[in-house]
Scaffold this motif. Structure first.
Motif, PDB file in Angstrom:
ATOM      1  N   TYR A   6     -29.899   7.908  10.379  1.00 20.29           N
ATOM      2  CA  TYR A   6     -30.218   9.258   9.911  1.00 20.29           C
ATOM      3  C   TYR A   6     -28.968  10.110   9.970  1.00 20.29           C
ATOM      4  N   VAL A   7     -28.853  11.055   9.045  1.00 16.13           N
ATOM      5  CA  VAL A   7     -27.788  12.061   9.091  1.00 16.13           C
ATOM      6  C   VAL A   7     -28.469  13.416   9.238  1.00 16.13           C
ATOM      7  N   ALA A   8     -28.285  14.016  10.407  1.00 13.93           N
ATOM      8  CA  ALA A   8     -28.899  15.311  10.706  1.00 13.93           C
ATOM      9  C   ALA A   8     -28.046  16.430  10.117  1.00 13.93           C
ATOM     10  N   GLN A   9     -28.703  17.484   9.673  1.00 13.16           N
ATOM     11  CA  GLN A   9     -28.035  18.597   9.008  1.00 13.16           C
ATOM     12  C   GLN A   9     -27.637  19.721   9.966  1.00 13.16           C
ATOM     13  N   SER A  10     -28.041  19.614  11.223  1.00 12.41           N
ATOM     14  CA  SER A  10     -27.713  20.640  12.215  1.00 12.41           C
ATOM     15  C   SER A  10     -27.761  20.041  13.610  1.00 12.41           C
ATOM     16  N   LYS A  11     -27.187  20.746  14.567  1.00 18.44           N
ATOM     17  CA  LYS A  11     -27.215  20.283  15.951  1.00 18.44           C
ATOM     18  C   LYS A  11     -28.645  20.257  16.475  1.00 18.44           C
ATOM     19  N   HIS A  12     -29.419  21.270  16.118  1.00 21.41           N
ATOM     20  CA  HIS A  12     -30.820  21.336  16.557  1.00 21.41           C
ATOM     21  C   HIS A  12     -31.598  20.114  16.067  1.00 21.41           C
ATOM     22  N   GLU A  13     -31.444  19.782  14.808  1.00 16.81           N
ATOM     23  CA  GLU A  13     -32.130  18.627  14.237  1.00 16.81           C
ATOM     24  C   GLU A  13     -31.670  17.332  14.926  1.00 16.81           C
ATOM     25  N   MET A  14     -30.371  17.212  15.155  1.00 17.01           N
ATOM     26  CA  MET A  14     -29.816  16.034  15.818  1.00 17.01           C
ATOM     27  C   MET A  14     -30.398  15.874  17.215  1.00 17.01           C
ATOM     28  N   GLU A  15     -30.453  16.966  17.974  1.00 18.92           N
ATOM     29  CA  GLU A  15     -30.981  16.911  19.343  1.00 18.92           C
ATOM     30  C   GLU A  15     -32.448  16.515  19.364  1.00 18.92           C
ATOM     31  N   LYS A  16     -33.216  17.009  18.411  1.00 14.51           N
ATOM     32  CA  LYS A  16     -34.631  16.680  18.332  1.00 14.51           C
ATOM     33  C   LYS A  16     -34.817  15.182  18.062  1.00 14.51           C
ATOM     34  N   ILE A  17     -34.052  14.657  17.139  1.00 15.37           N
ATOM     35  CA  ILE A  17     -34.146  13.237  16.786  1.00 15.37           C
ATOM     36  C   ILE A  17     -33.652  12.367  17.934  1.00 15.37           C
ATOM     37  N   LYS A  19     -33.618  13.023  21.110  1.00 15.39           N
ATOM     38  CA  LYS A  19     -34.599  13.047  22.206  1.00 15.39           C
ATOM     39  C   LYS A  19     -35.804  12.167  21.881  1.00 15.39           C
ATOM     40  N   LYS A  20     -36.314  12.278  20.675  1.00 13.79           N
ATOM     41  CA  LYS A  20     -37.494  11.501  20.280  1.00 13.79           C
ATOM     42  C   LYS A  20     -37.203  10.005  20.360  1.00 13.79           C
ATOM     43  N   LEU A  21     -36.056   9.577  19.842  1.00 16.95           N
ATOM     44  CA  LEU A  21     -35.700   8.157  19.895  1.00 16.95           C
ATOM     45  C   LEU A  21     -35.489   7.692  21.334  1.00 16.95           C
ATOM     46  N   SER A  22     -34.782   8.486  22.107  1.00 14.08           N
ATOM     47  CA  SER A  22     -34.518   8.134  23.505  1.00 14.08           C
ATOM     48  C   SER A  22     -35.806   8.055  24.315  1.00 14.08           C
ATOM     49  N   ASP A  23     -36.708   8.998  24.091  1.00 13.30           N
ATOM     50  CA  ASP A  23     -37.990   8.999  24.799  1.00 13.30           C
ATOM     51  C   ASP A  23     -38.803   7.736  24.513  1.00 13.30           C
ATOM     52  N   ASP A  39     -20.595  24.275  15.877  1.00 14.28           N
ATOM     53  CA  ASP A  39     -21.454  23.280  16.502  1.00 14.28           C
ATOM     54  C   ASP A  39     -22.914  23.373  16.055  1.00 14.28           C
ATOM     55  N   LYS A  40     -23.364  24.540  15.649  1.00 13.32           N
ATOM     56  CA  LYS A  40     -24.762  24.698  15.262  1.00 13.32           C
ATOM     57  C   LYS A  40     -25.032  24.086  13.895  1.00 13.32           C
ATOM     58  N   ASN A  41     -24.065  24.159  13.026  1.00 10.69           N
ATOM     59  CA  ASN A  41     -24.205  23.604  11.686  1.00 10.69           C
ATOM     60  C   ASN A  41     -23.227  22.449  11.555  1.00 10.69           C
ATOM     61  N   GLY A  42     -23.481  21.608  10.625  1.00 12.24           N
ATOM     62  CA  GLY A  42     -22.628  20.453  10.438  1.00 12.24           C
ATOM     63  C   GLY A  42     -23.487  19.203  10.359  1.00 12.24           C
ATOM     64  N   LEU A  43     -22.837  18.108  10.124  1.00 13.57           N
ATOM     65  CA  LEU A  43     -23.538  16.850   9.958  1.00 13.57           C
ATOM     66  C   LEU A  43     -23.321  15.959  11.175  1.00 13.57           C
ATOM     67  N   TYR A  44     -24.380  15.285  11.565  1.00 12.11           N
ATOM     68  CA  TYR A  44     -24.333  14.381  12.708  1.00 12.11           C
ATOM     69  C   TYR A  44     -24.973  13.059  12.307  1.00 12.11           C
ATOM     70  N   GLU A  45     -24.253  11.962  12.506  1.00 13.61           N
ATOM     71  CA  GLU A  45     -24.826  10.641  12.284  1.00 13.61           C
ATOM     72  C   GLU A  45     -25.600  10.232  13.528  1.00 13.61           C
ATOM     73  N   ILE A  46     -26.792   9.724  13.319  1.00 10.86           N
ATOM     74  CA  ILE A  46     -27.607   9.164  14.393  1.00 10.86           C
ATOM     75  C   ILE A  46     -27.496   7.646  14.250  1.00 10.86           C
ATOM     76  N   LEU A  47     -26.954   7.005  15.279  1.00  8.12           N
ATOM     77  CA  LEU A  47     -26.751   5.565  15.241  1.00  8.12           C
ATOM     78  C   LEU A  47     -27.576   4.875  16.313  1.00  8.12           C
TER      79      LEU A  47
END
Length: 65
Positions: A6-17, A19-23, A39-47
């Motif tokens: 997944y590629v998250a569009q924000s830090k908030h979205e990245m943190e939510k994803i 946490k859900k995967l880790s949980d 840090d609030k905006n930007g792209l984050y790869e979820i690996l």
């Protein structure tokens, strides 16, 4: 080998994803991509490890934004 699921569009979205995967017991790495210094905006790869890709996709379908 780590795979982008997944590629998250924000830090908030990245943190939510993350946490859900880790949980759910999935190992997660996050990598910020691009040159945006905000840090609030930007792209984050979820690996996740390649062996856990199917589980990660199943979990991702349950996340609501």
């Amino acid at each position: 080998m780590w795979t982008v699921v997944y590629v998250a569009q924000s830090k908030h979205e990245m943190e939510k994803i993350e946490k859900k995967l880790s949980d759910q017991g999935v190992l997660v790495k996050v990598k910020k991509i691009g040159k945006n210094n905000d840090d609030k905006n930007g792209l984050y790869e979820i690996l996740v490890p390649q062996a856990e890709v199917d589980d990660a996709y199943t979990i991702l379908t349950t996340i609501t934004f």
